[in-house]
Design a protein around this motif. Structure first.
Motif, PDB file in Angstrom:
ATOM      1  N   PHE A  73       0.913  -1.494   0.071  1.00  0.00           N
ATOM      2  CA  PHE A  73       0.018  -0.136   0.039  1.00  0.00           C
ATOM      3  C   PHE A  73       0.921   1.347  -0.162  1.00  0.00           C
ATOM      4  O   PHE A  73       0.672   2.142  -0.896  1.00  0.00           O
ATOM      5  N   ARG A  74       1.974   1.350   0.824  1.00  0.00           N
ATOM      6  CA  ARG A  74       2.803   2.514   0.893  1.00  0.00           C
ATOM      7  C   ARG A  74       3.446   2.753  -0.143  1.00  0.00           C
ATOM      8  O   ARG A  74       3.863   3.777  -0.814  1.00  0.00           O
ATOM      9  N   ILE A  75       4.019   1.580  -0.951  1.00  0.00           N
ATOM     10  CA  ILE A  75       4.768   1.674  -1.934  1.00  0.00           C
ATOM     11  C   ILE A  75       3.961   2.246  -3.228  1.00  0.00           C
ATOM     12  O   ILE A  75       4.452   3.241  -3.858  1.00  0.00           O
ATOM     13  N   GLY A  76       2.511   1.735  -3.445  1.00  0.00           N
ATOM     14  CA  GLY A  76       1.664   2.363  -4.171  1.00  0.00           C
ATOM     15  C   GLY A  76       1.333   3.610  -4.026  1.00  0.00           C
ATOM     16  O   GLY A  76       1.525   4.675  -5.132  1.00  0.00           O
ATOM     17  N   VAL A  77       1.296   4.204  -3.026  1.00  0.00           N
ATOM     18  CA  VAL A  77       0.872   5.547  -2.400  1.00  0.00           C
ATOM     19  C   VAL A  77       2.282   6.215  -2.987  1.00  0.00           C
ATOM     20  O   VAL A  77       1.885   7.425  -3.785  1.00  0.00           O
ATOM     21  N   ALA A  78       3.085   6.018  -2.615  1.00  0.00           N
ATOM     22  CA  ALA A  78       4.522   6.843  -3.201  1.00  0.00           C
ATOM     23  C   ALA A  78       4.592   7.022  -4.409  1.00  0.00           C
ATOM     24  O   ALA A  78       4.839   8.092  -5.094  1.00  0.00           O
ATOM     25  N   ALA A  79       4.297   5.982  -5.119  1.00  0.00           N
ATOM     26  CA  ALA A  79       4.588   6.006  -6.637  1.00  0.00           C
ATOM     27  C   ALA A  79       3.479   6.803  -7.155  1.00  0.00           C
ATOM     28  O   ALA A  79       3.499   7.382  -8.104  1.00  0.00           O
ATOM     29  N   PHE A  80       2.127   6.699  -6.574  1.00  0.00           N
ATOM     30  CA  PHE A  80       1.017   7.625  -7.003  1.00  0.00           C
ATOM     31  C   PHE A  80       1.202   9.093  -6.828  1.00  0.00           C
ATOM     32  O   PHE A  80       1.049   9.967  -7.669  1.00  0.00           O
ATOM     33  N   VAL A  81       2.013   9.413  -5.836  1.00  0.00           N
ATOM     34  CA  VAL A  81       2.265  10.933  -5.676  1.00  0.00           C
ATOM     35  C   VAL A  81       3.345  11.306  -6.679  1.00  0.00           C
ATOM     36  O   VAL A  81       3.242  12.160  -7.292  1.00  0.00           O
ATOM     37  N   ILE A  82       4.478  10.512  -7.024  1.00  0.00           N
ATOM     38  CA  ILE A  82       5.568  10.809  -7.626  1.00  0.00           C
ATOM     39  C   ILE A  82       4.946  10.936  -9.135  1.00  0.00           C
ATOM     40  O   ILE A  82       4.937  11.948  -9.892  1.00  0.00           O
ATOM     41  N   THR A  83       4.053  10.039  -9.592  1.00  0.00           N
ATOM     42  CA  THR A  83       3.626   9.958 -10.946  1.00  0.00           C
ATOM     43  C   THR A  83       2.642  11.130 -11.179  1.00  0.00           C
ATOM     44  O   THR A  83       2.392  11.641 -12.226  1.00  0.00           O
ATOM     45  N   SER A  84       1.861  11.487 -10.190  1.00  0.00           N
ATOM     46  CA  SER A  84       0.928  12.740 -10.108  1.00  0.00           C
ATOM     47  C   SER A  84       2.072  13.874 -10.369  1.00  0.00           C
ATOM     48  O   SER A  84       1.134  14.683 -11.228  1.00  0.00           O
ATOM     49  N   THR A  85       2.937  13.933  -9.911  1.00  0.00           N
ATOM     50  CA  THR A  85       3.870  15.004 -10.081  1.00  0.00           C
ATOM     51  C   THR A  85       4.184  15.139 -11.474  1.00  0.00           C
ATOM     52  O   THR A  85       4.113  16.174 -12.278  1.00  0.00           O
TER      53      THR A  85
END
Length: 435
Positions: A73-85
């Motif tokens: 979950f945490r890996i996915g959220v971190a990747a989601f934040v980066i790709t949103s940027t």
């Protein structure tokens, strides 16, 4: 208290995914106007996200079961934040579409962990209460997504549509340490080959529709999906042996193709044909979203228990009325159609899952969710192509939607048909009486 705060992180993550799947549809014409590119890029801004999300959902769930749901979950959220940027900083359509694809893959790591994490952190009456929060939050996110997308794009820039995920995602990461770490008792094997076959097959099915060329690729898509099914490692094949589950998958694909595709067409019609502002275009979706939310609530509280799966027919019938009226009175028709959507979806998921064995529930829910996303992607591709290749073709799209819903009535009937269920269980078909 900690577990309830952790639940907030899970709910915000769920809402982020739904917002991101809908918020971009409203902003897509503005993005295309700014970045340029082909007309089909408008559809890719949405499809590039939902396609990998749909294809990787099952694998994302297995990764959480194997390596720990909180960790994945945490890996996915971190990747989601980066790709949103990276989406917000994109300077051309290609970079944005590629970033959206990775963003969809990140969401596929996040969403499957929600139910498992809730079950690990709650039990008894508290578990029922925690699970009961998902529906209202998703309903609110579904209604607010188009409105938020229109508002942000109107007062700021389309880039802010993606940047809104950054503070939300960072907040989720800050709270995620309150989630319990959990994994499956028996760690499942990760089927890399099956995942590749599923991803490639779905991509080959969608690409020709989006690009209006390369139709021979459809055959390759069907072959790859068939090979994935034959392997039997990624998908629980016992689900297809009985209980009308295959018609349920067909029904989900067709139904969500209509709802997602028609949403895009309404936005394109408002902005490209009527030249309305992005905010006004988003407000045009409010009758649809609000009616869906209210009808879902009413159906879940009172109607499903009384009428059961027959409510599916009522929902599809009301939806047909709304679609047929769309070319003549769009906003009232969207409200009527939204009522039909709310009635149908509540009864559909109840019917699709109630015959599933306990050990198959996770696979069935994951597959239905994946097919729902694939249907949405297919709808965006097909209905977007219909609109963009036939200017001012809201009428054409509405009547195609009517035809698809009529087929959906037939597949929904197969879900509950006694004859289908007998054949699925391997029981002999009754002899014909000649009448």
């Amino acid at each position: 208290m900690k577990r309830w705060i952790g639940l907030i992180a899970l709910l915000v993550a769920e809402a982020m995914n739904l917002l991101d799947a809908t918020i971009v549809q409203v902003a897509a014409p503005v993005i295309h106007g700014d970045l340029g590119g082909r007309a089909s890029d408008i559809q890719w801004f949405s499809a590039a996200y939902t396609l990998p999300f749909a294809a990787l959902l099952i694998t994302g769930g297995r990764l959480g079961d194997r390596y720990g749901r909180r960790r994945v979950f945490r890996i996915g959220v971190a990747a989601f934040v980066i790709t949103s940027t990276t989406c917000a900083l994109a300077m051309n359509p290609g970079v944005l579409i590629a970033s959206r694809a990775v963003q969809g893959a990140a969401a596929a790591l996040v969403i499957p962990q929600t139910i498992g994490s809730i079950r690990a952190g709650f039990s008894g009456p508290a578990l029922a209460k925690a699970l009961g929060t998902i529906g209202p939050v998703m309903g609110l996110a579904g209604i607010s997504g188009p409105l938020l997308g229109g508002f942000i794009t109107e007062v700021s820039t389309w880039r802010a549509v993606f940047l809104v995920n950054v503070p939300l995602g960072l907040g989720v990461l800050a709270l995620s340490h309150l989630l319990p770490e959990s994994a499956a008792p028996h760690r499942p094997r990760i089927d890399v080959v099956g995942t590749m076959l599923l991803t490639g097959g779905t991509a080959l099915l969608v690409y020709p529709i989006l690009q209006s060329r390369g139709w021979f690729l459809l055959v390759g898509g069907v072959v790859l999906l068939g090979l994935c099914l034959l392997r039997g490692n990624l998908i629980e094949t016992s689900l297809f042996a009985h209980r009308g589950f295959a018609p349920a998958l067909a029904t989900s694909t067709l139904f969500f193709a209509v709802t997602s595709g028609l949403t895009l067409v309404v936005v394109l019609h408002q902005q490209l044909t009527l030249h309305h502002s992005v905010m006004r275009a988003s407000l045009a979706l409010l009758p649809w979203s609000a009616a869906t939310g209210i009808a879902s609530l009413v159906a879940g509280q009172w109607l499903v228990g009384r009428f059961g799966s027959r409510l599916m027919y009522a929902g599809l019938g009301v939806m047909l009325v709304g679609l047929a009226a769309a070319p003549y009175a769009l906003l009232p028709a969207l409200a009527v159609g939204g009522v039909g959507v709310g009635l149908f979806t509540t009864a559909f998921f109840t019917e699709a899952l109630h015959r599933v064995e306990p050990h198959e529930t996770g696979s069935a829910a994951g597959l239905l969710n994946a097919v729902q996303q694939f249907g949405g992607t297919l709808g965006v591709a097909a209905f977007g192509t219909i609109f963009l290749h036939h200017p001012a073709s809201l009428d054409r799209a509405a009547w195609v939607a009517v035809a698809v819903v009529v087929v959906t009535v037939a597949t929904a009937h197969l879900m509950r048909s006694p004859r289908w269920l007998r054949l699925g269980r391997g029981a002999p078909e009754p002899a014909s009486t000649g009448r």
